[in-house]
Design a protein around this motif. Structure first.
Motif, PDB file in Angstrom:
ATOM      1  N   VAL A   1       0.848  -1.182   0.000  1.00 56.75           N
ATOM      2  CA  VAL A   1       0.000   0.000   0.000  1.00 56.75           C
ATOM      3  C   VAL A   1       0.889   1.239   0.000  1.00 56.75           C
ATOM      4  O   VAL A   1       0.679   2.179  -0.759  1.00 56.75           O
ATOM      5  CB  VAL A   1      -0.926   0.022   1.243  1.00 56.75           C
ATOM      6  N   SER A   2       1.909   1.226   0.860  1.00 56.61           N
ATOM      7  CA  SER A   2       2.903   2.300   0.945  1.00 56.61           C
ATOM      8  C   SER A   2       4.201   1.660   1.409  1.00 56.61           C
ATOM      9  O   SER A   2       4.269   0.445   1.566  1.00 56.61           O
ATOM     10  CB  SER A   2       2.450   3.392   1.920  1.00 56.61           C
ATOM     11  N   ASP A   3       5.226   2.476   1.651  1.00 57.22           N
ATOM     12  CA  ASP A   3       6.517   1.925   2.082  1.00 57.22           C
ATOM     13  C   ASP A   3       6.409   1.126   3.377  1.00 57.22           C
ATOM     14  O   ASP A   3       7.198   0.222   3.612  1.00 57.22           O
ATOM     15  CB  ASP A   3       7.542   3.041   2.276  1.00 57.22           C
ATOM     16  N   ALA A   4       5.422   1.448   4.225  1.00 53.19           N
ATOM     17  CA  ALA A   4       5.324   0.800   5.531  1.00 53.19           C
ATOM     18  C   ALA A   4       3.973   0.124   5.758  1.00 53.19           C
ATOM     19  O   ALA A   4       3.675  -0.291   6.873  1.00 53.19           O
ATOM     20  CB  ALA A   4       5.579   1.824   6.633  1.00 53.19           C
ATOM     21  N   GLU A   5       3.149  -0.003   4.710  1.00 54.28           N
ATOM     22  CA  GLU A   5       1.836  -0.639   4.854  1.00 54.28           C
ATOM     23  C   GLU A   5       1.627  -1.666   3.748  1.00 54.28           C
ATOM     24  O   GLU A   5       1.942  -1.416   2.584  1.00 54.28           O
ATOM     25  CB  GLU A   5       0.722   0.397   4.792  1.00 54.28           C
ATOM     26  N   PHE A   6       1.042  -2.803   4.151  1.00 52.42           N
ATOM     27  CA  PHE A   6       0.800  -3.905   3.229  1.00 52.42           C
ATOM     28  C   PHE A   6      -0.579  -4.487   3.514  1.00 52.42           C
ATOM     29  O   PHE A   6      -1.125  -4.295   4.601  1.00 52.42           O
ATOM     30  CB  PHE A   6       1.884  -4.983   3.408  1.00 52.42           C
ATOM     31  N   PHE A   7      -1.137  -5.191   2.537  1.00 55.32           N
ATOM     32  CA  PHE A   7      -2.434  -5.826   2.726  1.00 55.32           C
ATOM     33  C   PHE A   7      -2.392  -7.260   2.220  1.00 55.32           C
ATOM     34  O   PHE A   7      -1.605  -7.610   1.353  1.00 55.32           O
ATOM     35  CB  PHE A   7      -3.536  -5.054   1.978  1.00 55.32           C
ATOM     36  N   ARG A   8      -3.275  -8.069   2.798  1.00 56.42           N
ATOM     37  CA  ARG A   8      -3.442  -9.452   2.358  1.00 56.42           C
ATOM     38  C   ARG A   8      -4.828  -9.904   2.787  1.00 56.42           C
ATOM     39  O   ARG A   8      -5.147  -9.865   3.974  1.00 56.42           O
ATOM     40  CB  ARG A   8      -2.368 -10.344   2.981  1.00 56.42           C
ATOM     41  N   LYS A   9      -5.646 -10.305   1.832  1.00 61.20           N
ATOM     42  CA  LYS A   9      -7.024 -10.732   2.102  1.00 61.20           C
ATOM     43  C   LYS A   9      -7.703  -9.703   2.991  1.00 61.20           C
ATOM     44  O   LYS A   9      -7.916  -8.576   2.575  1.00 61.20           O
ATOM     45  CB  LYS A   9      -7.055 -12.128   2.702  1.00 61.20           C
ATOM     46  N   ASN A  10      -8.050 -10.074   4.215  1.00 56.12           N
ATOM     47  CA  ASN A  10      -8.744  -9.168   5.141  1.00 56.12           C
ATOM     48  C   ASN A  10      -7.815  -8.635   6.222  1.00 56.12           C
ATOM     49  O   ASN A  10      -8.267  -8.303   7.318  1.00 56.12           O
ATOM     50  CB  ASN A  10      -9.934  -9.900   5.794  1.00 56.12           C
ATOM     51  N   GLU A  11      -6.515  -8.574   5.917  1.00 56.82           N
ATOM     52  CA  GLU A  11      -5.532  -8.128   6.907  1.00 56.82           C
ATOM     53  C   GLU A  11      -4.730  -6.946   6.399  1.00 56.82           C
ATOM     54  O   GLU A  11      -4.521  -6.790   5.206  1.00 56.82           O
ATOM     55  CB  GLU A  11      -4.546  -9.254   7.229  1.00 56.82           C
ATOM     56  N   GLN A  12      -4.276  -6.157   7.342  1.00 59.08           N
ATOM     57  CA  GLN A  12      -3.398  -5.027   7.061  1.00 59.08           C
ATOM     58  C   GLN A  12      -2.159  -5.170   7.930  1.00 59.08           C
ATOM     59  O   GLN A  12      -2.258  -5.482   9.115  1.00 59.08           O
ATOM     60  CB  GLN A  12      -4.120  -3.725   7.381  1.00 59.08           C
ATOM     61  N   LEU A  13      -0.978  -4.975   7.347  1.00 57.87           N
ATOM     62  CA  LEU A  13       0.290  -5.040   8.079  1.00 57.87           C
ATOM     63  C   LEU A  13       0.910  -3.648   8.047  1.00 57.87           C
ATOM     64  O   LEU A  13       1.022  -3.048   6.977  1.00 57.87           O
ATOM     65  CB  LEU A  13       1.226  -6.054   7.431  1.00 57.87           C
ATOM     66  N   GLU A  14       1.287  -3.154   9.216  1.00 58.19           N
ATOM     67  CA  GLU A  14       1.916  -1.838   9.323  1.00 58.19           C
ATOM     68  C   GLU A  14       3.265  -1.968  10.016  1.00 58.19           C
ATOM     69  O   GLU A  14       3.391  -2.670  11.019  1.00 58.19           O
ATOM     70  CB  GLU A  14       1.035  -0.885  10.126  1.00 58.19           C
ATOM     71  N   ILE A  15       4.242  -1.264   9.480  1.00 62.61           N
ATOM     72  CA  ILE A  15       5.580  -1.206  10.071  1.00 62.61           C
ATOM     73  C   ILE A  15       5.775   0.200  10.613  1.00 62.61           C
ATOM     74  O   ILE A  15       5.561   1.186   9.890  1.00 62.61           O
ATOM     75  CB  ILE A  15       6.666  -1.529   9.031  1.00 62.61           C
ATOM     76  N   SER A  16       6.177   0.297  11.876  1.00 61.64           N
ATOM     77  CA  SER A  16       6.453   1.603  12.471  1.00 61.64           C
ATOM     78  C   SER A  16       7.742   1.525  13.281  1.00 61.64           C
ATOM     79  O   SER A  16       8.216   0.430  13.603  1.00 61.64           O
ATOM     80  CB  SER A  16       5.287   2.058  13.355  1.00 61.64           C
ATOM     81  N   PHE A  17       8.274   2.678  13.599  1.00 57.16           N
ATOM     82  CA  PHE A  17       9.541   2.750  14.332  1.00 57.16           C
ATOM     83  C   PHE A  17       9.352   3.617  15.570  1.00 57.16           C
ATOM     84  O   PHE A  17       8.546   4.546  15.585  1.00 57.16           O
ATOM     85  CB  PHE A  17      10.643   3.326  13.441  1.00 57.16           C
TER      86      PHE A  17
END
Length: 133
Positions: A100-116
């Motif tokens: 989605v962006s450099d720090a956000e991803f999606f899969r099916k009904n899930e969202q993955l976020e990377i933060s520091f």
């Protein structure tokens, strides 16, 4: 005497070729013994980037009516944020995640976020998976 010189050249050539073959095969052996990826304890299908140190005591997981929310935390050590983001931008698509962006991803009904974050434990990366909104 000529025959002996000719044979000695061939013997030297064969020995050099054998030694080169040994050097090349030794070099290839190093690349074949790469270790298998290690995955976060809380996020079973998200690999831990080499160099990150998972802080298992800081991970959490809980269920909501919409689905499970899970977060894993790792210390950056000598790594930079841009290196971590690049690793996951390259790696996560292999596990079915779309970017989605450099720090956000999606899969099916899930969202993955990377933060520091930086706190008393040092510089940390947090990876959270939650249901899509």
């Amino acid at each position: 005497m000529r025959g002996l010189r000719r044979w000695s050249k061939w013997i030297v050539l064969v020995l050099v070729m054998l030694e080169l073959g040994h050097i090349v095969s030794s070099g290839n052996a190093d690349t074949r013994t790469e270790s298998a990826p290690v995955f976060f304890e809380a996020l079973q299908d998200v690999p831990v980037m080499p160099g990150l140190v998972e802080l298992e005591g800081q991970s959490f997981s809980f269920d909501k009516p919409e689905g499970e929310i899970t977060e894993a935390v790792a210390a950056l050590g000598d790594l930079r944020e841009d290196q971590v983001l690049y690793f996951y931008q390259v790696t996560l698509p292999q596990f079915g995640w779309g970017k989605v962006s450099d720090a956000e991803f999606f899969r099916k009904n899930e969202q993955l976020e990377i933060s520091f974050e930086k706190n008393q434990d040092g510089h940390l990366v947090k990876i959270m998976i939650r249901p899509t909104r």
